[in-house]
Enzyme design. Sequence first.
Site, PDB file in Angstrom:
ATOM      1  N   GLN A 132      13.757   2.683 -31.806  1.00  0.00           N
ATOM      2  CA  GLN A 132      15.059   3.546 -31.853  1.00  0.00           C
ATOM      3  C   GLN A 132      15.880   3.932 -31.944  1.00  0.00           C
ATOM      4  O   GLN A 132      16.964   3.449 -32.288  1.00  0.00           O
ATOM      5  CB  GLN A 132      14.293   4.948 -33.166  1.00  0.00           C
ATOM      6  CG  GLN A 132      13.213   4.866 -33.725  1.00  0.00           C
ATOM      7  CD  GLN A 132      13.080   6.630 -34.362  1.00  0.00           C
ATOM      8  OE1 GLN A 132      14.015   6.840 -33.863  1.00  0.00           O
ATOM      9  NE2 GLN A 132      11.399   6.040 -34.966  1.00  0.00           N
TER      10      GLN A 132
ATOM     11  N   HIS B  65      10.507  11.616 -37.793  1.00  0.00           N
ATOM     12  CA  HIS B  65       9.763  12.147 -37.035  1.00  0.00           C
ATOM     13  C   HIS B  65      11.440  12.917 -34.912  1.00  0.00           C
ATOM     14  O   HIS B  65      11.789  11.614 -35.439  1.00  0.00           O
ATOM     15  CB  HIS B  65       9.142  11.713 -36.337  1.00  0.00           C
ATOM     16  CG  HIS B  65       8.233  11.634 -34.589  1.00  0.00           C
ATOM     17  ND1 HIS B  65       7.844  13.033 -34.541  1.00  0.00           N
ATOM     18  CD2 HIS B  65       7.622  11.292 -33.684  1.00  0.00           C
ATOM     19  CE1 HIS B  65       7.492  13.184 -33.254  1.00  0.00           C
ATOM     20  NE2 HIS B  65       7.154  12.200 -32.972  1.00  0.00           N
TER      21      HIS B  65
END
Length: 331
Positions: free
Chosen positions: A86, A108
């Site tokens: 990410q 998350h």
Amino acid sequence: MGKIFYEKDTDLHLLDNKTVAVIGYGSQGHAHALNLHESGVDVIVGLYKGSKSWAKAQDAGLKVATAAEATAAADVVMILVNDEKQGDLYRDSIGPNLKSGSYLAFSHGFNIHFGQIVPAADINVIMIAPKGPGHTVRSQFQEGKGVPCLIAVNQDPSGDSEKIALAYAAGIGGARAGVFETTFKEETETDLFGEQAVLCGGLSELIKAGFDTLVEAGYSEEMAYFECCHEVKLITDLINEGGLEYMRYSISDTAEYGDYMTGRRIITKETRKEMKNVLGEIQDGTFARNWMLENRVNRPFFNARKRMEAEHPITEVGSRLRSLMSWHKKK
């Protein structure tokens, strides 16, 4: 844990004039994108050129573009790729294309909580985290039900981030079951601890330790596998359905007596002390730092351990025994 919200507490119409970019089309990505689409939300899936999922998403009736293009076209951007990917994806494709006032969403909290992604001050940062795998999020939605979700707000320059998070949760079906308010810190640290100490690390070592103990004592590998690995599903299904009390109600009195007599001999004070050490390493960033460094150097420890685990005898005997079980799909 904070408030619990249901459909009556949400307003899906808040997404009426917004485009949602779902970055990634894996387990969670496909479920979020399809559920939102069928809830009437304008969805675009963000992938890399050449992704095998590109055609799948298009065949499902979804718009598809690169992550950069999808971000530029969107008002809400949900990142659903692996944690370790990410940061780079955000720096290269997402961050430069976010409009001021956009809503950056996660399922998350890892990258926000540990500073791998640091959005600008004019970006709203939210979390919508279903507490179930993507295929369940999808199948429950199709049945008119839903999987409970967590929501959290980390940055709120627009002042309505919680309402947008609730609308998103409603769009994927979560508000049908219940949406729980939490924080990025709480979700991240409890999730990592659960994975490491109980669900993955703890359970896999307990299974192997039981298997090894029986085999070393002269019992067959097949019996050791059945008793210490195969039957784990029986117990966890009962616990999942009705808690520890339902599991104990359902098993034999002999098994329940063994539970009470032996459990604390296996999970000792030293084990509990080590659990606290594991939690401490999560809280102080040690685990996050080690995992990020591991990925920077091509995962030497990760790959070595993966090879070693594949060589454990339980792997071969388990594969052989599962091949006899017609109800198991081939993996």
